[in-house]
Design a protein around this motif. Structure first.
Motif, PDB file in Angstrom:
ATOM      1  N   UNK A   9       0.836  -1.187   0.000  1.00 45.42           N
ATOM      2  CA  UNK A   9       0.000   0.000   0.000  1.00 45.42           C
ATOM      3  C   UNK A   9       0.879   1.248   0.000  1.00 45.42           C
ATOM      4  N   UNK A  10       0.376   2.305  -0.618  1.00 45.50           N
ATOM      5  CA  UNK A  10       1.151   3.538  -0.612  1.00 45.50           C
ATOM      6  C   UNK A  10       0.614   4.574  -1.579  1.00 45.50           C
ATOM      7  N   UNK A  11       1.497   5.439  -2.035  1.00 46.71           N
ATOM      8  CA  UNK A  11       1.159   6.519  -2.953  1.00 46.71           C
ATOM      9  C   UNK A  11       1.298   6.027  -4.393  1.00 46.71           C
ATOM     10  N   UNK A  12       0.917   6.819  -5.380  1.00 42.76           N
ATOM     11  CA  UNK A  12       1.085   6.412  -6.776  1.00 42.76           C
ATOM     12  C   UNK A  12       2.520   6.050  -7.162  1.00 42.76           C
ATOM     13  N   UNK A  13       3.496   6.470  -6.372  1.00 39.83           N
ATOM     14  CA  UNK A  13       4.897   6.164  -6.675  1.00 39.83           C
ATOM     15  C   UNK A  13       5.189   4.669  -6.648  1.00 39.83           C
ATOM     16  N   UNK A  14       4.360   3.875  -5.968  1.00 37.10           N
ATOM     17  CA  UNK A  14       4.641   2.439  -5.857  1.00 37.10           C
ATOM     18  C   UNK A  14       4.185   1.664  -7.090  1.00 37.10           C
ATOM     19  N   UNK A  15       3.454   2.298  -7.987  1.00 33.56           N
ATOM     20  CA  UNK A  15       2.954   1.608  -9.177  1.00 33.56           C
ATOM     21  C   UNK A  15       4.109   1.263 -10.112  1.00 33.56           C
ATOM     22  N   UNK A 301       0.162   5.922 -15.568  1.00 33.64           N
ATOM     23  CA  UNK A 301      -0.843   5.721 -14.530  1.00 33.64           C
ATOM     24  C   UNK A 301      -0.511   6.479 -13.253  1.00 33.64           C
ATOM     25  N   UNK A 302       0.772   6.573 -12.918  1.00 35.23           N
ATOM     26  CA  UNK A 302       1.175   7.337 -11.728  1.00 35.23           C
ATOM     27  C   UNK A 302       0.673   8.778 -11.831  1.00 35.23           C
ATOM     28  N   UNK A 303       0.890   9.410 -12.964  1.00 34.42           N
ATOM     29  CA  UNK A 303       0.440  10.782 -13.157  1.00 34.42           C
ATOM     30  C   UNK A 303      -1.088  10.876 -13.122  1.00 34.42           C
ATOM     31  N   UNK A 304      -1.749   9.857 -13.665  1.00 28.65           N
ATOM     32  CA  UNK A 304      -3.216   9.842 -13.669  1.00 28.65           C
ATOM     33  C   UNK A 304      -3.757   9.800 -12.244  1.00 28.65           C
ATOM     34  N   UNK A 305      -3.146   8.970 -11.395  1.00 31.53           N
ATOM     35  CA  UNK A 305      -3.591   8.888 -10.001  1.00 31.53           C
ATOM     36  C   UNK A 305      -3.292  10.182  -9.255  1.00 31.53           C
ATOM     37  N   UNK A 306      -2.163  10.782  -9.522  1.00 29.20           N
ATOM     38  CA  UNK A 306      -1.826  12.036  -8.853  1.00 29.20           C
ATOM     39  C   UNK A 306      -2.843  13.123  -9.189  1.00 29.20           C
ATOM     40  N   UNK A 307      -3.278  13.153 -10.437  1.00 19.72           N
ATOM     41  CA  UNK A 307      -4.307  14.116 -10.834  1.00 19.72           C
ATOM     42  C   UNK A 307      -5.638  13.767 -10.163  1.00 19.72           C
ATOM     43  N   UNK A 308      -5.990  12.491 -10.137  1.00 23.34           N
ATOM     44  CA  UNK A 308      -7.238  12.053  -9.520  1.00 23.34           C
ATOM     45  C   UNK A 308      -7.273  12.426  -8.039  1.00 23.34           C
ATOM     46  N   UNK A 309      -6.146  12.277  -7.356  1.00 23.88           N
ATOM     47  CA  UNK A 309      -6.079  12.569  -5.922  1.00 23.88           C
ATOM     48  C   UNK A 309      -6.354  14.030  -5.605  1.00 23.88           C
ATOM     49  N   UNK A 310      -6.143  14.914  -6.566  1.00 23.35           N
ATOM     50  CA  UNK A 310      -6.401  16.333  -6.334  1.00 23.35           C
ATOM     51  C   UNK A 310      -7.887  16.618  -6.150  1.00 23.35           C
ATOM     52  N   UNK A 311      -8.741  15.723  -6.661  1.00 22.02           N
ATOM     53  CA  UNK A 311     -10.170  15.844  -6.437  1.00 22.02           C
ATOM     54  C   UNK A 311     -10.886  16.854  -7.297  1.00 22.02           C
ATOM     55  N   UNK A 312     -10.284  17.267  -8.408  1.00 26.41           N
ATOM     56  CA  UNK A 312     -10.909  18.298  -9.235  1.00 26.41           C
ATOM     57  C   UNK A 312     -11.248  17.814 -10.638  1.00 26.41           C
ATOM     58  N   UNK A 313     -11.238  16.512 -10.853  1.00 30.20           N
ATOM     59  CA  UNK A 313     -11.527  15.997 -12.192  1.00 30.20           C
ATOM     60  C   UNK A 313     -12.961  16.317 -12.607  1.00 30.20           C
ATOM     61  N   UNK A 314     -13.140  16.691 -13.846  1.00 31.95           N
ATOM     62  CA  UNK A 314     -14.466  16.939 -14.397  1.00 31.95           C
ATOM     63  C   UNK A 314     -14.907  15.664 -15.105  1.00 31.95           C
ATOM     64  N   UNK A 315     -15.664  14.831 -14.405  1.00 38.37           N
ATOM     65  CA  UNK A 315     -16.016  13.538 -14.959  1.00 38.37           C
ATOM     66  C   UNK A 315     -14.935  12.515 -14.664  1.00 38.37           C
TER      67      UNK A 315
END
Length: 321
Positions: A9-15, A301-315
């Motif tokens: 378990x961890x942050x997107x860096x572990x992917x 995918x790491x970058x995708x999760x980092x963006x998702x974690x920000x909580x501002x995705x539109x859709x």
């Protein structure tokens, strides 16, 4: 084949993107060549192991599922001898969260009940955005006993679940009030919301309107506020947001429900093929469509999760494979 592997378990860096053996389907399984996947809150829980209670299902000390990823869309490459519903070449989509996950890879072997035929009017990327978020929205509305003519409030209307909730609620012929930030007002309106509240400018706790059904999809609003905003026999369903909001729905909701005819509760989405088939019909009837914010490659995918974690995705955030 290429696949994303998680060993802890961890942050997107572990992917880690690795070469692994291509799966072999058994007699009851379908082998799917995955063309697209997407990110949902459940993927983040599986990655981080938080909240801790989720580890009861995902593995106490490390992930039980080495390859994450729930939503997929792709092409059937091979079928087991007992499979009757699909043929090689069929375009399909589905949610793997109840079937061992494994969506962030080039291939997956799964039971035929995990997938349905892809809507004819969607691309693979669009189809991969649908299963978990849309089924969550549908099940939450149904748990709230949605009915034609009701007034529905959706707080957190611009994310993956929220954008589907607006459209599904409108398909039930309800009057929808969407709550979102300034940058998402036009998206909510374009999806059919009758009224849009900008939470950066208006405090919903001071609203005079009352609602038959409230969905809490994001953020944190005290359950007492939602209780006040409900009509005398209204329903509140919590499907996302802060941990405080989750625990209030779990423990205070039932207590508040005892004092009146209102219903205040939370909900956990369950993979359901019947619900996915119903959504497929709505999509092919042009009553529901996925909203995609960004598309990433599997290697990103790491970058995708980092963006998702920000909580501002539109859709939704989609992974093209």
């Amino acid at each position: 084949m290429k696949a994303i592997i998680t060993k802890k378990y961890g942050t997107p860096d572990i992917l880690e993107l690795k070469e692994v053996n291509k799966p072999l389907q058994n007699d009851d399984e379908v082998l799917v060549s995955i063309k697209a996947a997407s990110i949902n809150y459940g993927n983040l829980v599986l990655l981080s192991g938080k909240p801790f209670l989720a580890r009861m299902a995902f593995g106490l000390f490390k992930p039980r599922f080495a390859i994450p990823g729930g939503d997929i869309a792709g092409i059937v490459e091979a079928i087991g001898k007992n499979v009757t519903g699909f043929q090689p070449g069929d375009q399909v989509f589905g949610d793997l969260s109840a079937f061992g996950w494994g969506g962030y890879s080039e291939y997956v072997a799964l039971p035929q009940r995990a997938i349905v035929h892809k809507p004819t009017n969607l691309t693979f990327e669009e189809a991969a955005a649908v299963p978990m978020a849309a089924v969550t929205a549908l099940q939450a509305l149904q748990r709230g006993k949605i009915n034609s003519g009701q007034k529905v409030l959706i707080n957190g209307a611009s994310g993956g679940v929220g954008t589907f909730a607006i459209q599904i609620a409108k398909a039930y012929n309800t009057e929808v009030t969407a709550v979102c930030s300034s940058r998402n007002i036009e998206i909510a309106r374009s999806l059919g919301a009758d009224h849009v509240i900008d939470y950066t400018k208006e405090d919903i706790s001071k609203m005079e309107n009352r609602f038959d059904l409230i969905l809490a999809v994001n953020g944190y609003v005290p359950i007492s506020t939602y209780n006040r905003l409900l009509k005398p026999e209204g329903s509140y369903v919590m499907i996302g947001g802060s941990e405080a909001q989750m625990y209030q729905a779990m423990f205070l909701g039932p207590l508040l429900s005892l004092t009146n005819k209102k219903s205040l509760k939370n909900m956990l989405q369950k993979t359901n093929r019947k619900d996915l088939l119903f959504l497929k019909e709505l999509i092919e009837a042009d009553k529901v469509k996925p909203v995609i914010d960004r598309t990433y490659k599997l290697s990103e995918l790491k970058e995708a999760f980092e963006y998702f974690e920000q909580g501002h995705a539109q859709g939704k955030i989609v992974i093209s494979i």
